[in-house]
Design a protein around this motif. Structure first.
Motif, PDB file in Angstrom:
ATOM      1  N   CYS A  90       0.836  -1.205   0.000  1.00  0.00           N
ATOM      2  CA  CYS A  90       0.000   0.000   0.000  1.00  0.00           C
ATOM      3  C   CYS A  90       0.871   1.255   0.000  1.00  0.00           C
ATOM      4  CB  CYS A  90      -0.910  -0.015   1.228  1.00  0.00           C
ATOM      5  SG  CYS A  90      -1.823   1.520   1.478  1.00  0.00           S
ATOM      6  N   ASN A  91       0.735   2.075  -1.052  1.00  0.00           N
ATOM      7  CA  ASN A  91       1.573   3.266  -1.186  1.00  0.00           C
ATOM      8  C   ASN A  91       1.263   4.317  -0.125  1.00  0.00           C
ATOM      9  OD1 ASN A  91       3.318   3.264  -3.882  1.00  0.00           O
ATOM     10  ND2 ASN A  91       1.423   2.153  -4.296  1.00  0.00           N
ATOM     11  N   ALA A  92       0.014   4.368   0.332  1.00  0.00           N
ATOM     12  CA  ALA A  92      -0.333   5.327   1.391  1.00  0.00           C
ATOM     13  C   ALA A  92       0.374   4.956   2.690  1.00  0.00           C
ATOM     14  CB  ALA A  92      -1.854   5.357   1.589  1.00  0.00           C
ATOM     15  N   HIS A  93       0.469   3.646   2.978  1.00  0.00           N
ATOM     16  CA  HIS A  93       1.210   3.209   4.163  1.00  0.00           C
ATOM     17  C   HIS A  93       2.699   3.536   4.020  1.00  0.00           C
ATOM     18  CE1 HIS A  93      -2.372   0.815   5.202  1.00  0.00           C
ATOM     19  NE2 HIS A  93      -1.881   0.812   6.416  1.00  0.00           N
ATOM     20  N   SER A 111      -9.610   5.544  -8.036  1.00  0.00           N
ATOM     21  CA  SER A 111      -9.417   5.581  -9.484  1.00  0.00           C
ATOM     22  C   SER A 111      -7.959   5.784  -9.894  1.00  0.00           C
ATOM     23  CB  SER A 111     -10.264   6.706 -10.093  1.00  0.00           C
ATOM     24  OG  SER A 111      -9.889   7.961  -9.555  1.00  0.00           O
ATOM     25  N   LEU A 112      -7.064   5.965  -8.931  1.00  0.00           N
ATOM     26  CA  LEU A 112      -5.656   6.215  -9.259  1.00  0.00           C
ATOM     27  C   LEU A 112      -4.983   4.929  -9.721  1.00  0.00           C
ATOM     28  CD1 LEU A 112      -3.464   8.491  -9.072  1.00  0.00           C
ATOM     29  CD2 LEU A 112      -2.806   7.460  -6.894  1.00  0.00           C
ATOM     30  N   ASP A 113      -4.167   5.017 -10.766  1.00  0.00           N
ATOM     31  CA  ASP A 113      -3.412   3.859 -11.235  1.00  0.00           C
ATOM     32  C   ASP A 113      -1.950   3.995 -10.815  1.00  0.00           C
ATOM     33  OD1 ASP A 113      -1.805   5.077 -13.621  1.00  0.00           O
ATOM     34  OD2 ASP A 113      -3.863   5.709 -14.001  1.00  0.00           O
ATOM     35  N   LEU A 114      -1.205   2.903 -10.913  1.00  0.00           N
ATOM     36  CA  LEU A 114       0.178   2.890 -10.447  1.00  0.00           C
ATOM     37  C   LEU A 114       1.072   3.847 -11.226  1.00  0.00           C
ATOM     38  CD1 LEU A 114       0.911  -0.863  -9.625  1.00  0.00           C
ATOM     39  CD2 LEU A 114       1.006   1.071  -8.063  1.00  0.00           C
ATOM     40  N   ALA A 115       0.822   3.986 -12.510  1.00  0.00           N
ATOM     41  CA  ALA A 115       1.640   4.894 -13.317  1.00  0.00           C
ATOM     42  C   ALA A 115       1.502   6.334 -12.831  1.00  0.00           C
ATOM     43  CB  ALA A 115       1.249   4.790 -14.789  1.00  0.00           C
ATOM     44  N   LYS A 116       0.264   6.740 -12.577  1.00  0.00           N
ATOM     45  CA  LYS A 116       0.029   8.097 -12.078  1.00  0.00           C
ATOM     46  C   LYS A 116       0.615   8.259 -10.684  1.00  0.00           C
ATOM     47  CE  LYS A 116      -1.985  12.086 -12.933  1.00  0.00           C
ATOM     48  NZ  LYS A 116      -1.597  12.920 -14.075  1.00  0.00           N
ATOM     49  N   ALA A 117       0.511   7.208  -9.858  1.00  0.00           N
ATOM     50  CA  ALA A 117       1.065   7.268  -8.506  1.00  0.00           C
ATOM     51  C   ALA A 117       2.571   7.485  -8.543  1.00  0.00           C
ATOM     52  CB  ALA A 117       0.730   5.989  -7.744  1.00  0.00           C
ATOM     53  N   VAL A 118       3.256   6.787  -9.441  1.00  0.00           N
ATOM     54  CA  VAL A 118       4.704   6.940  -9.570  1.00  0.00           C
ATOM     55  C   VAL A 118       5.055   8.371  -9.991  1.00  0.00           C
ATOM     56  CG1 VAL A 118       6.729   6.216 -10.880  1.00  0.00           C
ATOM     57  CG2 VAL A 118       5.135   4.506 -10.021  1.00  0.00           C
ATOM     58  N   ASP A 119       4.290   8.926 -10.934  1.00  0.00           N
ATOM     59  CA  ASP A 119       4.536  10.305 -11.372  1.00  0.00           C
ATOM     60  C   ASP A 119       4.375  11.292 -10.213  1.00  0.00           C
ATOM     61  OD1 ASP A 119       5.040   9.487 -13.938  1.00  0.00           O
ATOM     62  OD2 ASP A 119       3.020   9.896 -14.679  1.00  0.00           O
ATOM     63  N   LEU A 120       3.333  11.102  -9.411  1.00  0.00           N
ATOM     64  CA  LEU A 120       3.087  12.010  -8.290  1.00  0.00           C
ATOM     65  C   LEU A 120       4.165  11.882  -7.220  1.00  0.00           C
ATOM     66  CD1 LEU A 120      -0.781  11.522  -7.968  1.00  0.00           C
ATOM     67  CD2 LEU A 120       0.407  13.551  -8.805  1.00  0.00           C
ATOM     68  N   ILE A 121       4.633  10.666  -6.981  1.00  0.00           N
ATOM     69  CA  ILE A 121       5.703  10.446  -6.006  1.00  0.00           C
ATOM     70  C   ILE A 121       6.984  11.119  -6.457  1.00  0.00           C
ATOM     71  CG2 ILE A 121       7.192   8.684  -4.986  1.00  0.00           C
ATOM     72  CD1 ILE A 121       4.665   6.849  -5.036  1.00  0.00           C
ATOM     73  N   HIS A 122       7.311  10.982  -7.745  1.00  0.00           N
ATOM     74  CA  HIS A 122       8.504  11.646  -8.282  1.00  0.00           C
ATOM     75  C   HIS A 122       8.369  13.168  -8.213  1.00  0.00           C
ATOM     76  CE1 HIS A 122       9.689   7.871 -10.796  1.00  0.00           C
ATOM     77  NE2 HIS A 122      10.017   7.774  -9.534  1.00  0.00           N
ATOM     78  N   ALA A 123       7.149  13.667  -8.441  1.00  0.00           N
ATOM     79  CA  ALA A 123       6.924  15.114  -8.359  1.00  0.00           C
ATOM     80  C   ALA A 123       7.159  15.616  -6.937  1.00  0.00           C
ATOM     81  CB  ALA A 123       5.507  15.448  -8.815  1.00  0.00           C
ATOM     82  N   LEU A 124       6.707  14.835  -5.938  1.00  0.00           N
ATOM     83  CA  LEU A 124       6.953  15.226  -4.545  1.00  0.00           C
ATOM     84  C   LEU A 124       8.437  15.206  -4.222  1.00  0.00           C
ATOM     85  CD1 LEU A 124       5.980  15.922  -1.692  1.00  0.00           C
ATOM     86  CD2 LEU A 124       5.741  13.459  -1.265  1.00  0.00           C
ATOM     87  N   GLY A 183       6.876  -1.450 -16.897  1.00  0.00           N
ATOM     88  CA  GLY A 183       5.904  -1.806 -17.927  1.00  0.00           C
ATOM     89  C   GLY A 183       4.665  -0.940 -17.872  1.00  0.00           C
ATOM     90  N   ILE A 184       4.172  -0.675 -16.668  1.00  0.00           N
ATOM     91  CA  ILE A 184       2.997   0.176 -16.528  1.00  0.00           C
ATOM     92  C   ILE A 184       3.312   1.599 -16.969  1.00  0.00           C
ATOM     93  CG2 ILE A 184       1.404   1.177 -14.839  1.00  0.00           C
ATOM     94  CD1 ILE A 184       1.601  -1.419 -13.283  1.00  0.00           C
ATOM     95  N   GLN A 185       4.515   2.064 -16.641  1.00  0.00           N
ATOM     96  CA  GLN A 185       4.917   3.394 -17.103  1.00  0.00           C
ATOM     97  C   GLN A 185       4.947   3.460 -18.631  1.00  0.00           C
ATOM     98  OE1 GLN A 185       4.397   5.645 -14.753  1.00  0.00           O
ATOM     99  NE2 GLN A 185       6.360   6.644 -15.085  1.00  0.00           N
ATOM    100  N   ALA A 186       5.290   2.352 -19.279  1.00  0.00           N
ATOM    101  CA  ALA A 186       5.330   2.317 -20.742  1.00  0.00           C
ATOM    102  C   ALA A 186       3.937   2.362 -21.360  1.00  0.00           C
ATOM    103  CB  ALA A 186       6.064   1.061 -21.216  1.00  0.00           C
ATOM    104  N   LEU A 187       2.902   2.178 -20.543  1.00  0.00           N
ATOM    105  CA  LEU A 187       1.523   2.306 -21.030  1.00  0.00           C
ATOM    106  C   LEU A 187       0.944   3.678 -20.721  1.00  0.00           C
ATOM    107  CD1 LEU A 187       0.156  -1.183 -19.901  1.00  0.00           C
ATOM    108  CD2 LEU A 187       0.915  -0.515 -22.186  1.00  0.00           C
ATOM    109  N   ASN A 188       1.751   4.534 -20.112  1.00  0.00           N
ATOM    110  CA  ASN A 188       1.327   5.893 -19.787  1.00  0.00           C
ATOM    111  C   ASN A 188       1.712   6.840 -20.921  1.00  0.00           C
ATOM    112  OD1 ASN A 188       0.649   8.313 -18.626  1.00  0.00           O
ATOM    113  ND2 ASN A 188       2.196   8.230 -17.012  1.00  0.00           N
ATOM    114  N   PRO A 189       0.744   7.478 -21.576  1.00  0.00           N
ATOM    115  CA  PRO A 189       1.059   8.361 -22.719  1.00  0.00           C
ATOM    116  C   PRO A 189       2.000   9.507 -22.381  1.00  0.00           C
ATOM    117  CG  PRO A 189      -1.285   7.867 -22.652  1.00  0.00           C
ATOM    118  CD  PRO A 189      -0.698   7.348 -21.371  1.00  0.00           C
TER     119      PRO A 189
END
Length: 602
Positions: free
Chosen positions: A206-209, A343-356, A453-459
């Motif tokens: 769990c990413n929130a944890h 509704s959040l997907d792992l690709a978006k979560a990774v982007d937000l974590i990197h932004a932080l 792989g999931i990041q590779a599906l992120n436009p």
């Protein structure tokens, strides 16, 4: 003919009555209020919510009034009938969820456990899947966890999936739990045991944890920060006293035009929420100082002594800590709230974590610290907190060391820096460094084939539709690689043509929705996108279900059976589905459960 017409009329009246009973029970379940009363006799002053609501309806509906006056058990309002009605309604909700999961094909299971008021461990189960252009996280069941070891919890989860007819061995693609060893153990944990049954069920912590643990470990590593939060808790406890609290409210009304605020108790499990505690203390610091000063001057024993002790702790370092953590926790809380979105997907979560991470890296600069320190100085000046540097006496060198070359200070604590430099060196930079290090340790998943792989599906990703990365991801799920390579080539052309028209895609969900009309053409790629969206991000939905369960099984309802808790929980949490249920279908289901009903329904 007359007899037939009479029977039809009777059946229609009975169906209307049963529908009314079902609607009342559905209302109480969705509103998390009790159904039964302590005493439900005709002479009782409070017969419980269900009977009281039914009697209210009967005052405006002669048909309901007639049925409510029926003799014996023909009223169909007993506890047994209530359980049957709610079981039928919850089954209809679950069947709708299972239908969507089977149509979606791929799904993940999210689980977490909690203790109810009877100290019984309850295991909450949620299914995550892609359906009809959106990511769904649907509550499936809550069940008693009689065994809390990995084997027992694994058996509970698998039996639940089998009971509802889900093909978990081939279609379960993800597991989402907290970081407890019994769940996440690499060898004998729940995740490892389920993966032996379902080889594609990859575990996601769990990413929130994870984000919560980042703050916990960072604060523990900096003593000044740890003491600061202990002091905040002391303020909350002190201001919660009856006498002090009344004075606290009065002072706020005198100093501020808006409504008085309460100091927040610090949560041990949700550290991101401590942002609101820091914000309230910073905004109301003048009022806090005034309350403490007034109580200090009262000379009222222990209360005044505590006030003096707290006043002595409010210095420039305390104000600097307030400014620091208000800024850092404010950024972290934004991410924490987004990570809990279903509704959040792992690709978006990774982007937000990197932004932080990038934002916190930018904070580690002289200009950013100067701005923060100036804010702290302004607040200190407004609150008349001393901002002067107290110069310490310089210790004289020992006469015994005269004419010797001294390589170390040997007990000399010469202070050559002011409060600003000391705070920057001992608090501000260490906190940022520890947060950065913890985020690197807990979120550094860029080398994982699934995450890449999931990041590779992120436009929006630089590796969007990269053949090497997508094929590597597909290999984990036994895909036809040759067909996928052809689909990737065609998909790039289609996406480029769409982008040329000004309609760019921005997320994995949008890309999946775009492919859905062409799913026969991009069969393998569309399947891969559904798997990417089905992988869990956090277990926040399970934790939200705990909040509902506490409302259902409260102090007055601790004797409720596990089946009733589960059925009411489904109707309450999945209230959108519950509201859309067909009551005609319910009546048919209810009638077919027992053919010897005293009331004719068909």
């Amino acid at each position: 003919m007359l007899w037939t017409r009479h029977i039809k009329k009777k059946v229609e009246e009975n169906r209307i009555y049963i529908k009314t009973v079902a609607e009342v029970l559905l209302l109480t379940a969705m509103q998390n209020i009790s159904q039964r009363g302590h005493l439900e006799t005709d002479t009782s002053q409070n017969k419980g919510n269900v009977l009281e609501i039914m009697e209210l309806i009967s005052k405006h509906n002669p048909l309901i009034a007639k049925k409510m006056k029926a003799a014996g058990n023909a009223k169909y309002t007993s506890n047994t009938i209530q359980n049957e009605v709610m079981e039928c309604l919850s089954e209809m909700v679950r069947e709708d969820i299972i239908r969507e999961v089977k149509e979606s094909e791929y799904f993940s299971v999210i689980a977490d456990e909690t203790k109810d008021l009877k100290k019984t461990e309850q295991l909450s189960l949620v299914l995550r899947y892609y359906y009809n252009g959106a990511v769904q996280e649907s509550f499936l069941d809550v069940q008693r966890a009689s065994q809390l070891d990995a084997a027992g919890l694994t058996q509970n989860i698998i039996q639940c999936l089998e009971r509802y007819g889900l093909e978990y061995r081939s279609n379960l693609v993800g597991q989402g739990y907290d970081g407890a060893s019994v769940m996440a153990g690499k060898c004998r944990g729940v995740a490892a045991r389920i993966k032996t049954e379902a080889k594609h069920a990859f575990y996601v912590h769990c990413n929130a944890h994870c984000l919560n643990l980042v703050i916990v470990d960072a604060v523990k590593a900096v003593p000044e920060a740890d003491c600061f939060f202990s002091l905040l808790q002391k303020f909350y406890v002190y201001m919660s006293g009856s006498y002090v609290h009344q004075k606290w409210i009065t002072v706020q009304k005198d100093m501020y035009p808006e409504a008085p605020r309460e100091l927040q108790r610090l949560s041990d499990t949700r550290w991101a929420c401590r942002y609101s505690a820091c914000k309230t203390v910073m905004d109301r610091l003048p009022a806090i100082l005034r309350v403490l000063h007034e109580i200090d001057l009262e000379n009222s024993g222990d209360r005044s002594v505590e006030a003096r002790g707290l006043l002595a702790q409010i210095d420039l370092t305390f104000v600097g800590n307030l400014s620091t953590f208000r800024k850092i926790l404010g950024e972290i809380k934004l991410l924490s709230d987004v990570l809990q979105s279903p509704s959040l997907d792992l690709a978006k979560a990774v982007d937000l974590i990197h932004a932080l991470q990038d934002t916190l890296d930018q904070y580690r600069s002289e200009s950013c610290f100067d701005e923060l320190w100036q804010d702290a100085m302004d607040i200190a000046e407004q609150c008349t907190v001393s901002s002067e540097t107290v110069k310490r006496r310089v210790q004289r060198e020992s006469l015994r060391l005269k004419d010797y070359f001294v390589e170390s200070p040997i007990g000399q604590h010469r202070c050559k820096e002011d409060d600003k430099d000391k705070f920057k060196r001992e608090v501000f930079y260490p906190i940022l460094d520890h947060v950065h290090a913890e985020m690197q340790k807990r979120f550094n998943k860029t080398n994982c084939d699934i995450m890449r792989g999931i990041q590779a599906l992120n436009p929006k990703s630089k590796s969007f539709l990269s053949e090497e990365i997508v094929v590597s991801l597909a290999g984990l799920y036994d895909y036809d690689i040759e067909d996928l390579k052809h689909e990737l080539y065609q998909a790039r052309k289609v996406v480029q043509r769409r982008a040329g028209c000004g309609n760019e895609l921005s997320s994995v969900l949008e890309f999946t929705t775009f492919l859905e009309p062409y799913k026969e053409v991009f069969h393998q790629l569309f399947r891969l996108c559904r798997i990417a969206l089905a992988l869990p991000v956090s277990s926040a939905t399970c934790e939200r279900s705990f909040s509902v369960l506490k409302l259902i099984k409260n102090h007055l309802r601790t004797t409720m059976t596990d089946e009733r808790v589960s059925n009411i929980g489904v109707l309450s949490i999945e209230r959108k589905r519950a509201r859309s249920l067909s009551l005609d279908d319910f009546v048919t289901r209810f009638a077919n459960r027992h053919r010897n009903r005293r009331i004719h329904l068909f």
